[in-house]
Write an enzyme that holds these catalytic residues in place. Structure first.
Site, PDB file in Angstrom:
ATOM      1  CB  ALA A  21      -0.926   0.014   1.216  1.00  0.00           C
ATOM      2  CD  GLU A  49      -3.651 -14.607  -3.275  1.00  0.00           C
ATOM      3  OE1 GLU A  49      -3.169 -13.746  -2.508  1.00  0.00           O
ATOM      4  OE2 GLU A  49      -3.346 -15.808  -3.197  1.00  0.00           O
ATOM      5  CG  ASN A  58      -6.539  -2.233  -6.731  1.00  0.00           C
ATOM      6  OD1 ASN A  58      -6.173  -1.244  -7.357  1.00  0.00           O
ATOM      7  ND2 ASN A  58      -6.067  -2.537  -5.531  1.00  0.00           N
ATOM      8  CE1 TYR A  67       1.298  -5.710  -7.289  1.00  0.00           C
ATOM      9  CE2 TYR A  67      -1.052  -5.997  -7.598  1.00  0.00           C
ATOM     10  CZ  TYR A  67       0.023  -5.730  -6.778  1.00  0.00           C
ATOM     11  OH  TYR A  67      -0.184  -5.484  -5.447  1.00  0.00           O
TER      12      TYR A  67
END
Length: 168
Positions: free
Chosen positions: A85, A118, A123, A130
Site C-alpha cells: 500500500a 492475488e 483494483n 503488476y
C-alpha cells in the site's frame, strides 16, 4: 538493504529500508486508508517476526515519513506478495512501482525465481502496476474477498526473465 533513489530519478526521492516495529503506527494508518478490511496490528507484528518475510518501507527522503510498504514472503523459489500500500497523498508518483521493483530484486537475490499475488479485479491501478512489472494472470479465486464476495485474480511473474531494478 537500504537504498537511496538518485536525485536524477523521476518522481520523489525515497529511502527504501526494512520496516521495524516503530513504524507500525504509520503502517496501520496507511492500511486503514487503503483497504476496506485492513489488517490488524498483530498481523503486521507477526510479519515482522516471520523469518521468510521481507518487510519493506518507502520513506520520504527529506521527512523520513512512511509513504508506503510492501510485505513479501520468500519461500524456496517463490516470492509471494502479501500486502502492499501507498499513502493516498503519495499515489501516482511511482512509489509503489519503485518499492515493488526493489523488493522483487531483493527476492531474486535471495533465490526466488517467480512471484505470485492475488488482486481484486476492480483494483485497476494495482493491476496496471503488476502488469508493468511482468505479472500475468494465471487464474481466479471465486469469492475470495469477503464479505463482498469479489473474486481474486491470481497473477504470477517469472523473476528470471523480467527486469527488476537493483536500486530503487
Amino acid at each position: 538493504m537500504p537504498a537511496n533513489c538518485s536525485p536524477t530519478d523521476p518522481g520523489p526521492r525515497l529511502l527504501l529500508a526494512p520496516l521495524r516495529p516503530l513504524h507500525l503506527d504509520q503502517v496501520l494508518a496507511i492500511e486503514r486508508l487503503s483497504f476496506p478490511h485492513p489488517w490488524e496490528r498483530h498481523l503486521f507484528e507477526a510479519e515482522l517476526r516471520y523469518p521468510q518475510a521481507l518487510c519493506l518501507g518507502a520513506f520520504g527522503h527529506l521527512d523520513q515519513r512512511l509513504w508506503g510498504y510492501a510485505i513479501l514472503w520468500i519461500v524456496l523459489d517463490e516470492a509471494q506478495i502479501q500486502n502492499l500500500a501507498v499513502h493516498p497523498e503519495q499515489r501516482g508518483r511511482g512509489v509503489a512501482q519503485r518499492m515493488l521493483a526493489f523488493a522483487l530484486a531483493e527476492a531474486r537475490r535471495r533465490g526466488a525465481t517467480w512471484a505470485s499475488l492475488e488482486v481484486r479485479p476492480s483494483n485497476l491501478s494495482a493491476r496496471r502496476l503488476y502488469a508493468g512489472l511482468g505479472f500475468q494472470p494465471v487464474g481466479r479465486r471465486p469469492g475470495y474477498y469477503q464479505p463482498e464476495g469479489e473474486d481474486a485474480l491470481l497473477l504470477n511473474a517469472d523473476l528470471t526473465t523480467i527486469h527488476t531494478s537493483e536500486s530503487a
